[in-house]
Design an enzyme around this catalytic site. Structure first.
Site, PDB file in Angstrom:
ATOM      1  N   ASP A  33     -21.685   0.746   3.099  1.00 61.66           N
ATOM      2  CA  ASP A  33     -20.686   1.022   2.333  1.00 61.66           C
ATOM      3  C   ASP A  33     -20.928   2.378   1.621  1.00 61.66           C
ATOM      4  OD1 ASP A  33     -18.330   0.941   0.414  1.00 61.66           O
ATOM      5  OD2 ASP A  33     -18.251  -0.972   1.173  1.00 61.66           O
ATOM      6  N   ASN A  34     -19.838   3.131   1.229  1.00 56.70           N
ATOM      7  CA  ASN A  34     -20.451   4.409   0.494  1.00 56.70           C
ATOM      8  C   ASN A  34     -19.812   4.206  -0.845  1.00 56.70           C
ATOM      9  OD1 ASN A  34     -17.614   4.558   0.661  1.00 56.70           O
ATOM     10  ND2 ASN A  34     -17.211   6.582   1.332  1.00 56.70           N
ATOM     11  N   VAL A  59     -19.677   6.426   6.420  1.00 52.63           N
ATOM     12  CA  VAL A  59     -19.751   6.558   8.140  1.00 52.63           C
ATOM     13  C   VAL A  59     -18.993   7.687   8.526  1.00 52.63           C
ATOM     14  CG1 VAL A  59     -19.787   4.108   8.269  1.00 52.63           C
ATOM     15  CG2 VAL A  59     -17.569   5.248   8.029  1.00 52.63           C
ATOM     16  N   ASN A 101     -18.053   8.118  15.061  1.00 49.81           N
ATOM     17  CA  ASN A 101     -19.395   7.955  15.100  1.00 49.81           C
ATOM     18  C   ASN A 101     -19.748   6.486  15.414  1.00 49.81           C
ATOM     19  OD1 ASN A 101     -19.648  10.455  13.997  1.00 49.81           O
ATOM     20  ND2 ASN A 101     -19.442   9.849  11.661  1.00 49.81           N
ATOM     21  N   TYR A 147      -2.901   6.650   5.950  1.00 48.24           N
ATOM     22  CA  TYR A 147      -3.499   5.267   6.439  1.00 48.24           C
ATOM     23  C   TYR A 147      -3.111   5.180   7.574  1.00 48.24           C
ATOM     24  CZ  TYR A 147      -4.886   0.399   6.036  1.00 48.24           C
ATOM     25  OH  TYR A 147      -5.351  -0.912   6.194  1.00 48.24           O
ATOM     26  N   ARG A 188      -2.230  -3.382  -5.714  1.00 51.31           N
ATOM     27  CA  ARG A 188      -1.698  -4.391  -4.647  1.00 51.31           C
ATOM     28  C   ARG A 188      -1.063  -5.262  -5.285  1.00 51.31           C
ATOM     29  NH1 ARG A 188      -2.051  -4.518   0.460  1.00 51.31           N
ATOM     30  NH2 ARG A 188      -2.982  -2.769   1.549  1.00 51.31           N
TER      31      ARG A 188
END
Ligand code: UDP
Length: 328
Positions: A33-34, A59, A101, A147, A188
């Site tokens: 995860d970043n 990623v 990737n 998205y 959300r």
């Protein structure tokens, strides 16, 4: 020898629940995860386990993982309209460059590869309920376009690697999913409404509230995803709960659930907000023997308990923003 799985987006809502599932199923799990939208607190309970490892990595840059990999699950992506607006370029890149990737990694590791696609590939659908055969109705340049198109591209490149390079691939089309570890401030509807109820604010329904969604409890979702990964089906499969409700009725359910006397107030409907959404899950039922088991009442109760357990400070930090004005 244990099977080894790489899960991207591991510190996010769905990713962290997937890590739990694979650990419980006896896998060795590498989470990646970043941390742009993910939070380490979602997986901190896993750090002490010998079968869990975490790589802080983006990623969209070259991905290197030493050793064998049997499975790669690409679940990294911003996933709420507020996030797409704040980080549109990252949203596009993680679905496109990130997927490229990871497909390259799947190729060298000879790993099975699964992507978290989405009901957003159907856009504001003109067919209802949505079957996997529906091509969708997406505004490429609208606020959700970054998205939706990243996810559509992700499906295309995954199928291309499957057909051209023979990679073993799975495509899950995930519909609205909820449960503990959702981010309180991601805009959300479920965290928004519960957060508002807990802070004693009125519930903001966008539009006239007649738009529909069909919410799936996270344990059911993860179970369906696991079954799809272990199946041999390579075309897209809807994984979601067909139990459909209007947003207005849902707001009323939340007022009952939380026992507050908050009112509903109406705000403008965000641009391109889909008017109706319900998965046709015939494929998942037939191919995977899967369907959701958790009623909305039970799932929402558990979710409410989770949000109640957060500290007052966390609740206040996520103090309600009028998200509709950002999205229009
Ligand atoms: N929504 C709302 N009030 C809020 C947040 C969302 O009425 O404070 C509505 C939103 O316009 C949409 C639905 O709830 O029609 C679900 O929104 P969410 O962002 O959770 O998911 P998505 O639109 O991506 O399905």
């Amino acid at each position: 020898m244990k099977k080894r799985v790489l899960i991207t987006g591991a510190a996010g809502f769905l990713g962290s629940h997937l890590c739990d599932k694979f650990i419980a199923e006896g896998f060795e799990v590498i989470g990646m995860d970043n941390l742009i939208t993910g939070d380490l607190k979602n997986i901190e309970h896993l750090f002490k386990l010998p079968d869990f490892d975490f790589y802080h990595h983006d990623v969209t840059k070259f991905v290197h993982v030493p050793g064998k990999l049997d499975y790669i699950l690409h679940f990294a992506s911003p996933a709420s309209p507020i996030d797409y607006l704040k980080i549109p370029i990252q949203t596009l890149k993680v679905g496109s460059l990130g997927t490229h990737n990871l497909l390259g990694l799947a190729r060298v590791k000879e790993a099975r590869f699964m992507i978290a696609s989405t009901s957003e590939v159907y856009g504001d659908p003109k067919e209802h309920p949505q079957t996997e055969e529906y091509y969708g109705h997406v505004n490429t340049i609208g606020p959700r376009g970054v998205y939706d198109e990243a996810k559509r591209f992700q499906e295309s490149i995954t199928m291309a690697y499957h057909r051209f390079h023979g990679i073993d691939t799975r495509i899950a089309r995930i519909f609205n999913t909820y449960g503990p570890r959702m981010r309180l401030n991601d805009g959300r509807v479920i965290p928004a409404f519960i957060g508002q109820a807990l802070r004693g604010e009125d519930l903001t329904v966008f539009g006239d509230g007649m738009q529909t969604r069909s919410f799936c409890y996270v344990d059911d979702e993860v179970d369906g995803l696991f079954k799809l990964l272990m199946s041999d089906y390579t075309l897209p499969v809807n994984i979601g709960n067909p139990d459909e409700i209007t947003i207005k009725d849902f707001a009323e359910e939340i007022i009952k659930l939380t026992g507050t006397d908050q009112k509903i107030i109406y705000k403008p409907l965000p641009k391109d907000d889909p008017m109706q959404r319900r998965p046709d899950i015939s494929k998942a039922k037939e191919l995977l023997g899967w369907e959701p088991q958790t009623s909305r009442e039970e799932g929402m109760q558990k979710t409410y308990e989770y949000f109640k357990s957060l500290s007052q400070e966390e609740l206040n930090r996520s103090e309600h923003k009028d998200f509709s004005k950002h999205i229009n």
